[in-house]
Design a protein around this motif. Structure first.
Motif, PDB file in Angstrom:
ATOM      1  N   ALA A 244       0.806  -1.221   0.000  1.00  0.00           N
ATOM      2  CA  ALA A 244       0.000   0.000   0.000  1.00  0.00           C
ATOM      3  C   ALA A 244       0.845   1.280   0.000  1.00  0.00           C
ATOM      4  O   ALA A 244       0.415   2.313   0.481  1.00  0.00           O
ATOM      5  CB  ALA A 244      -0.980   0.016   1.172  1.00  0.00           C
ATOM      6  N   THR A 247      -0.821   4.385  -1.433  1.00  0.00           N
ATOM      7  CA  THR A 247      -1.814   5.235  -0.763  1.00  0.00           C
ATOM      8  C   THR A 247      -1.167   6.553  -0.344  1.00  0.00           C
ATOM      9  O   THR A 247      -1.848   7.538  -0.149  1.00  0.00           O
ATOM     10  CB  THR A 247      -2.398   4.568   0.509  1.00  0.00           C
ATOM     11  N   VAL A 257       0.063  11.902   0.861  1.00  0.00           N
ATOM     12  CA  VAL A 257       0.604  12.068   2.223  1.00  0.00           C
ATOM     13  C   VAL A 257       2.127  12.213   2.171  1.00  0.00           C
ATOM     14  O   VAL A 257       2.733  12.982   2.908  1.00  0.00           O
ATOM     15  CB  VAL A 257       0.209  10.859   3.105  1.00  0.00           C
ATOM     16  N   GLY A 258       2.750  11.489   1.261  1.00  0.00           N
ATOM     17  CA  GLY A 258       4.208  11.549   1.110  1.00  0.00           C
ATOM     18  C   GLY A 258       4.589  12.120  -0.245  1.00  0.00           C
ATOM     19  O   GLY A 258       3.721  12.360  -1.086  1.00  0.00           O
ATOM     20  N   PRO A 259       5.896  12.343  -0.478  1.00  0.00           N
ATOM     21  CA  PRO A 259       6.342  12.907  -1.754  1.00  0.00           C
ATOM     22  C   PRO A 259       6.085  11.942  -2.921  1.00  0.00           C
ATOM     23  O   PRO A 259       6.055  10.734  -2.728  1.00  0.00           O
ATOM     24  CB  PRO A 259       7.854  13.095  -1.563  1.00  0.00           C
ATOM     25  N   LEU A 264      11.898  11.223  -8.510  1.00  0.00           N
ATOM     26  CA  LEU A 264      12.509  11.334  -7.175  1.00  0.00           C
ATOM     27  C   LEU A 264      13.978  10.918  -7.224  1.00  0.00           C
ATOM     28  O   LEU A 264      14.857  11.649  -6.789  1.00  0.00           O
ATOM     29  CB  LEU A 264      11.739  10.462  -6.172  1.00  0.00           C
ATOM     30  N   LEU A 284      17.342   6.206  -0.864  1.00  0.00           N
ATOM     31  CA  LEU A 284      16.042   5.519  -0.962  1.00  0.00           C
ATOM     32  C   LEU A 284      15.979   4.377   0.048  1.00  0.00           C
ATOM     33  O   LEU A 284      14.966   4.179   0.723  1.00  0.00           O
ATOM     34  CB  LEU A 284      15.834   4.966  -2.372  1.00  0.00           C
ATOM     35  N   PRO A 291      12.722   5.637   7.988  1.00  0.00           N
ATOM     36  CA  PRO A 291      12.233   6.893   7.397  1.00  0.00           C
ATOM     37  C   PRO A 291      12.459   8.143   8.247  1.00  0.00           C
ATOM     38  O   PRO A 291      12.569   9.230   7.697  1.00  0.00           O
ATOM     39  CB  PRO A 291      10.728   6.669   7.210  1.00  0.00           C
ATOM     40  N   VAL A 295      14.038  13.106   6.951  1.00  0.00           N
ATOM     41  CA  VAL A 295      12.649  13.442   6.660  1.00  0.00           C
ATOM     42  C   VAL A 295      12.599  14.552   5.616  1.00  0.00           C
ATOM     43  O   VAL A 295      13.228  15.594   5.781  1.00  0.00           O
ATOM     44  CB  VAL A 295      11.908  13.882   7.941  1.00  0.00           C
ATOM     45  N   PHE A 299       7.063  17.540   4.937  1.00  0.00           N
ATOM     46  CA  PHE A 299       6.233  16.346   5.170  1.00  0.00           C
ATOM     47  C   PHE A 299       6.332  15.923   6.630  1.00  0.00           C
ATOM     48  O   PHE A 299       7.359  16.129   7.270  1.00  0.00           O
ATOM     49  CB  PHE A 299       6.695  15.182   4.277  1.00  0.00           C
ATOM     50  N   ALA A 300       5.239  15.339   7.141  1.00  0.00           N
ATOM     51  CA  ALA A 300       5.265  14.838   8.526  1.00  0.00           C
ATOM     52  C   ALA A 300       6.015  13.511   8.533  1.00  0.00           C
ATOM     53  O   ALA A 300       5.944  12.765   7.561  1.00  0.00           O
ATOM     54  CB  ALA A 300       3.838  14.621   9.018  1.00  0.00           C
ATOM     55  N   SER A 302       5.518  10.585   9.069  1.00  0.00           N
ATOM     56  CA  SER A 302       4.446   9.655   9.395  1.00  0.00           C
ATOM     57  C   SER A 302       4.603   8.300   8.724  1.00  0.00           C
ATOM     58  O   SER A 302       3.736   7.455   8.816  1.00  0.00           O
ATOM     59  CB  SER A 302       3.105  10.273   9.000  1.00  0.00           C
ATOM     60  N   LEU A 317      12.068  -2.535  -4.805  1.00  0.00           N
ATOM     61  CA  LEU A 317      11.365  -1.261  -4.639  1.00  0.00           C
ATOM     62  C   LEU A 317      12.233  -0.114  -5.169  1.00  0.00           C
ATOM     63  O   LEU A 317      11.755   0.773  -5.874  1.00  0.00           O
ATOM     64  CB  LEU A 317      11.047  -1.011  -3.154  1.00  0.00           C
TER      65      LEU A 317
HETATM   66  C1  HEC Z   1       1.238   6.331   5.548  1.00  0.00           C
HETATM   67  C2  HEC Z   1       1.796   6.927   4.369  1.00  0.00           C
HETATM   68  C3  HEC Z   1       3.044   6.279   3.748  1.00  0.00           C
HETATM   69  C4  HEC Z   1       3.168   4.985   3.293  1.00  0.00           C
HETATM   70  C5  HEC Z   1       2.156   3.862   3.350  1.00  0.00           C
HETATM   71  C6  HEC Z   1       4.489   4.910   2.722  1.00  0.00           C
HETATM   72  N1  HEC Z   1       5.130   6.098   2.839  1.00  0.00           N
HETATM   73 FE1  HEC Z   1       6.978   6.572   2.128  1.00  0.00          FE
HETATM   74  N2  HEC Z   1       6.835   8.440   2.922  1.00  0.00           N
HETATM   75  C7  HEC Z   1       5.733   8.962   3.557  1.00  0.00           C
HETATM   76  C8  HEC Z   1       6.017  10.324   3.996  1.00  0.00           C
HETATM   77  C9  HEC Z   1       5.047  11.238   4.744  1.00  0.00           C
HETATM   78  C10 HEC Z   1       7.326  10.622   3.573  1.00  0.00           C
HETATM   79  C11 HEC Z   1       8.083  11.926   3.788  1.00  0.00           C
HETATM   80  C12 HEC Z   1       8.618  12.049   5.169  1.00  0.00           C
HETATM   81  C13 HEC Z   1       9.847  11.207   5.337  1.00  0.00           C
HETATM   82  O1  HEC Z   1      10.784  11.366   4.540  1.00  0.00           O
HETATM   83  O2  HEC Z   1       9.864  10.394   6.276  1.00  0.00           O
HETATM   84  C14 HEC Z   1       7.816   9.409   2.901  1.00  0.00           C
HETATM   85  C15 HEC Z   1       9.054   9.289   2.300  1.00  0.00           C
HETATM   86  C16 HEC Z   1       9.439   8.244   1.491  1.00  0.00           C
HETATM   87  C17 HEC Z   1      10.641   8.237   0.668  1.00  0.00           C
HETATM   88  C18 HEC Z   1      11.603   9.411   0.525  1.00  0.00           C
HETATM   89  C19 HEC Z   1      10.953  10.377  -0.418  1.00  0.00           C
HETATM   90  C20 HEC Z   1      11.634  11.710  -0.559  1.00  0.00           C
HETATM   91  O3  HEC Z   1      11.117  12.512  -1.359  1.00  0.00           O
HETATM   92  O4  HEC Z   1      12.613  11.978   0.110  1.00  0.00           O
HETATM   93  C21 HEC Z   1      10.677   7.015   0.038  1.00  0.00           C
HETATM   94  C22 HEC Z   1      11.714   6.524  -0.963  1.00  0.00           C
HETATM   95  C23 HEC Z   1       9.521   6.269   0.469  1.00  0.00           C
HETATM   96  N3  HEC Z   1       8.789   7.043   1.349  1.00  0.00           N
HETATM   97  C24 HEC Z   1       9.224   4.976   0.069  1.00  0.00           C
HETATM   98  C25 HEC Z   1       8.121   4.257   0.504  1.00  0.00           C
HETATM   99  C26 HEC Z   1       7.869   2.863   0.176  1.00  0.00           C
HETATM  100  C27 HEC Z   1       8.770   1.989  -0.704  1.00  0.00           C
HETATM  101  C28 HEC Z   1       6.703   2.520   0.748  1.00  0.00           C
HETATM  102  C29 HEC Z   1       5.977   1.167   0.748  1.00  0.00           C
HETATM  103  C30 HEC Z   1       6.816   0.009   1.079  1.00  0.00           C
HETATM  104  C31 HEC Z   1       6.203   3.696   1.453  1.00  0.00           C
HETATM  105  N4  HEC Z   1       7.094   4.707   1.281  1.00  0.00           N
HETATM  106  C32 HEC Z   1       5.009   3.755   2.158  1.00  0.00           C
HETATM  107  C33 HEC Z   1       4.539   8.303   3.771  1.00  0.00           C
HETATM  108  C34 HEC Z   1       4.278   6.965   3.466  1.00  0.00           C
END
Ligand code: HEC
Ligand code: HEC
Length: 329
Positions: A244, A247, A257-259, A264, A284, A291, A295, A299-300, A302, A317
């Motif tokens: 997911a 989402t 919610v995220g970038p 990227l 990455l 995470p 940050v 973005f939060a 989260s 991934l």
């Molecule tokens: C609940 C929402 C949520 C889900 C589900 C989620 N992410 Fe994120 N993700 C975020 C947010 C908010 C950020 C930005 C804040 C941070 O960097 O921690 C982020 C940041 C990232 C970044 C860095 C992006 C940047 O612009 O710097 C990567 C790569 C990433 N996520 C990969 C993933 C992958 C792969 C998955 C699934 C396995 C995933 N995320 C699932 C919310 C989510």
């Protein structure tokens, strides 16, 4: 004499039998000799009623009145916020032992499927990998430092992809659950000094912990042996869907919610501490497994860590995210 008896019987019984044939489609109104409450005069919802000036049968409550039991003036109790709309720091009711047990009971009914018995986010729905957004661990600083009003609001209104439980859990029980979450948090964050004040042996606990870790290691290796080792863009896409990720992350440049993952990889990222870094593979990887270490600005923090994924899954991934960027070589 005998025949007329039968006739009389038929004359009474036949209409009764026929009139009780209900449940089929009739062109006309069904025969309904017994006028019961089906026939009473009443207004249907939204029906017109010329008795009133506005011709509506449904009436508004009289201005300035509130029905008994519907006054929700106590914002702290009903919404978990103070006069300024900020989450209140502490539970606004007395926390007693029985209240805490009530919270435990309700928590175990409603929250454990996702957040787990301990509140570490390992509920059965998460463990079986149904592709739900992972439920956060309540024992991270990020969640622990939240006000109690925030937890209340999460139950009452839902939070991001988590649905609201307002219809299932009544107000007082929501606060009981909040109290129990605090108890769980306390149970997982007791200092060594404090533990040593009690006369307990940690040996059996440590042994159980070591055994569990061994089992998990064995499970991971078994999975690897099953041929889960392949790394590809296609597999990365499937893993992103199963977990997911989409989402919160779009692939078309839009902000969720995220970038977005579009372009990227290879781009310059500004972090919330003001540093800039290039989003290479290492970036990455950290973003996925840890995470909160970096940050993205605006973005939060989260996203929960996906450190339970195998290396080949994480590499897939990364390959997938790379394939979405014009900056990939
Ligand atoms: C609940 C929402 C949520 C889900 C589900 C989620 N992410 Fe994120 N993700 C975020 C947010 C908010 C950020 C930005 C804040 C941070 O960097 O921690 C982020 C940041 C990232 C970044 C860095 C992006 C940047 O612009 O710097 C990567 C790569 C990433 N996520 C990969 C993933 C992958 C792969 C998955 C699934 C396995 C995933 N995320 C699932 C919310 C989510
Ligand atoms: C169906 C699974 C599910 C159930 C059941 C569930 N949650 Fe959640 N919860 C989630 C998910 C998923 C998130 C993260 C949502 C996101 O980031 O999009 C979350 C987030 C939260 C957060 C926010 C943590 C943060 O990031 O600050 C709180 C608090 C919370 N849940 C409390 C509860 C309580 C209390 C219950 C029981 C009344 C409950 N949840 C039941 C899945 C669930």
């Amino acid at each position: 004499m005998k025949a007329s008896k039968y006739l009389l019987f038929a004359a009474i019984a036949l209409p009764l039998v026929l009139s009780s044939c209900r449940g089929e489609r009739f062109k006309h109104q069904p025969v309904h000799p017994n006028m019961n409450m089906d026939q009473q005069e009443r207004f249907e919802p939204q029906e017109e009623n010329n008795f009133f000036e506005d011709n509506r049968a449904m009436r508004k409550p009289v201005d300035g009145t509130i029905a008994r039991g519907k006054l929700k003036a106590d914002k702290a109790f009903y919404e978990g916020v103070n006069e300024d709309g900020d989450y209140i720091e502490n539970i606004p009711v007395d926390v007693t032992k029985s209240f805490l047990y009530r919270g435990k009971k309700q928590y175990e009914v409603f929250c454990t499927p996702c957040h787990g018995l301990k509140g570490d986010g390992n509920g059965i729905i998460m463990a079986n990998n149904y592709g739900y957004v992972p439920a956060p661990d309540f024992h991270t600083d990020f969640v622990r430092e939240r006000n109690e009003g925030y937890y209340y609001a999460a139950i009452a209104n839902g939070v991001r992809t988590m649905p609201s439980y307002a219809t299932q859990i009544e107000v007082k029980d929501r606060w009981a659950i909040v109290a129990y979450i605090r108890a769980l948090q306390y149970s997982q964050n007791v200092s060594k000094d404090e533990v040593e004040q009690y006369d307990v042996s940690l040996d059996s606990l440590n042994q159980a912990f070591a055994k569990k870790q061994e089992e998990e290691q064995a499970k991971k290796e078994a999975q690897k042996a099953k041929g889960g080792g392949e790394v590809s863009v296609e597999r990365g896409k499937t893993i992103a869907t199963n977990n997911a990720c989409n989402t919160c992350h779009s692939t078309d440049g839009s902000r969720l919610v995220g970038p977005t993952w579009k372009d990227l990889y290879g781009s310059e990222r500004t972090l919330d501490n003001g540093e800039t870094v290039v989003a290479d593979e290492e970036y990455l990887r950290t973003a996925i497994v840890d995470p909160t270490a970096q940050v993205a600005e605006g973005f939060a923090p989260s996203m929960v860590p996906y450190d339970h994924l195998s290396d080949s899954k994480i590499n897939s991934l990364i390959a997938y995210i790379k394939s979405l960027s014009k900056n990939a070589e």
